[in-house]
Design an enzyme around this catalytic site. Structure first.
Site, PDB file in Angstrom:
ATOM      1  N   LYS A 169     -14.494   4.417  18.836  1.00 26.70           N
ATOM      2  CA  LYS A 169     -15.059   4.866  20.109  1.00 26.70           C
ATOM      3  C   LYS A 169     -14.026   5.592  20.971  1.00 26.70           C
ATOM      4  O   LYS A 169     -12.823   5.484  20.778  1.00 26.70           O
ATOM      5  CB  LYS A 169     -15.688   3.692  20.855  1.00 26.70           C
ATOM      6  CG  LYS A 169     -16.999   3.250  20.199  1.00 26.70           C
ATOM      7  CD  LYS A 169     -17.776   2.245  21.015  1.00 26.70           C
ATOM      8  CE  LYS A 169     -19.143   1.991  20.350  1.00 26.70           C
ATOM      9  NZ  LYS A 169     -19.916   0.961  21.068  1.00 26.70           N
ATOM     10  N   ARG A 183     -19.174  -4.573  14.020  1.00 29.61           N
ATOM     11  CA  ARG A 183     -20.016  -3.419  13.665  1.00 29.61           C
ATOM     12  C   ARG A 183     -19.083  -2.224  13.502  1.00 29.61           C
ATOM     13  O   ARG A 183     -18.464  -1.775  14.465  1.00 29.61           O
ATOM     14  CB  ARG A 183     -21.057  -3.156  14.751  1.00 29.61           C
ATOM     15  CG  ARG A 183     -22.025  -2.013  14.433  1.00 29.61           C
ATOM     16  CD  ARG A 183     -23.045  -1.836  15.549  1.00 29.61           C
ATOM     17  NE  ARG A 183     -24.005  -0.794  15.221  1.00 29.61           N
ATOM     18  CZ  ARG A 183     -23.839   0.510  15.480  1.00 29.61           C
ATOM     19  NH1 ARG A 183     -22.724   0.917  16.083  1.00 29.61           N
ATOM     20  NH2 ARG A 183     -24.777   1.388  15.146  1.00 29.61           N
TER      21      ARG A 183
END
Length: 258
Positions: free
Chosen positions: A204, A238
């Site tokens: 991210k 995840r």
């Protein structure tokens, strides 16, 4: 949990799949690398992404779910959706977990649909929508506000009859880099409801911008933060890169407390 994005708009180019054969090969590799769950999504939820309809999302994810379920029947499949219609058809095709970034806020029928399907539900916090969430997100106390939100939603879900709930603080969804690092440092607080905690930080922006790189170069940073998250109580990772995450799990599990 390995991420499989069935679209051409994923923020990480190494995880965009459109061809069925390519998707199945990637799924096979993730399972071999240690994925217990494959999370399949057809809608990009990166900041500023364009919303697609439920029907377009169905056309992307249902064939993928059906194919993976047929070839790898022992693998747990989650569907990353905020549409009730997609959730229902995904479960019929072989999915067994609903992963919803919206906490039921983008389709008023979703929560009741999940309850009727009697499947686990991943409850995530997001400030705003994917189109607006990074427009100056603000909190007085990010940990308290996210935790309070999740606790209130858990009560609602349980009142609807949803028994199996996984919580996700929503890293990068309406949070600055400072908010994300504060949540990670205090991840243990999210064990308070007594439910499994999912950590979704893979590649991210707050990782690669902190390092001055890009998503393509964010694997090492992701592994570092996944390790910190595991030490602080994360139950599920995840990720785009399963092998490295599985190794982080094995190594942190081998550490005996004094």
């Amino acid at each position: 949990m390995g991420i499989l994005n069935i679209n051409e708009d994923s923020f990480y180019s190494g995880n965009r799949y459109t061809a069925d054969g390519e998707l199945l090969l990637r799924a096979q590799q993730m399972i071999a690398d240690g994925a217990a769950i494959l999370d399949i999504g057809g809608q990009s939820t990166r900041p500023g992404s364009e919303v697609i309809s439920a029907d377009e999302e169905l056309a992307r994810v249902i064939p993928a779910i059906a194919s993976i379920h047929k070839i790898f029947p022992e693998t747990i499949i989650s569907v990353d959706t905020f549409y009730a219609k997609v959730a229902k058809e995904a479960v019929q095709a072989g999915a067994s977990i609903i992963n919803d970034i919206s906490a039921g806020s983008l389709d008023e029928e979703l929560i009741d649909t999940v309850a009727s399907l009697n499947v686990p539900y991943i409850l995530m916090h997001m400030q705003g929508t994917p189109q607006t969430m990074q427009n100056h997100p603000q909190y007085e106390n990010v940990c308290r506000e996210v935790l309070d939100f999740l606790i209130q939603k858990i009560a609602l879900l349980k009142s609807k009859g949803i028994k199996d709930i996984i919580i996700d603080p929503g890293f990068g969804f309406g949070k600055t880099a400072t908010h994300n690092f504060t949540l990670l440092n205090n991840l243990g607080l999210f064990k308070m409801p007594g439910l499994p905690v999912l950590l979704g930080v893979s590649r991210k922006g707050f990782i690669y911008r902190t390092l001055g790189t890009d998503a393509e170069e964010a694997l090492n940073g992701t592994t570092v933060l996944n390790t910190i998250g595991l030490i602080n109580g994360a139950d599920i990772l995840r990720v785009h890169d399963v092998k490295q995450a599985a190794e982080a799990i094995r190594l942190t599990s081998a550490i005996d407390p004094c």
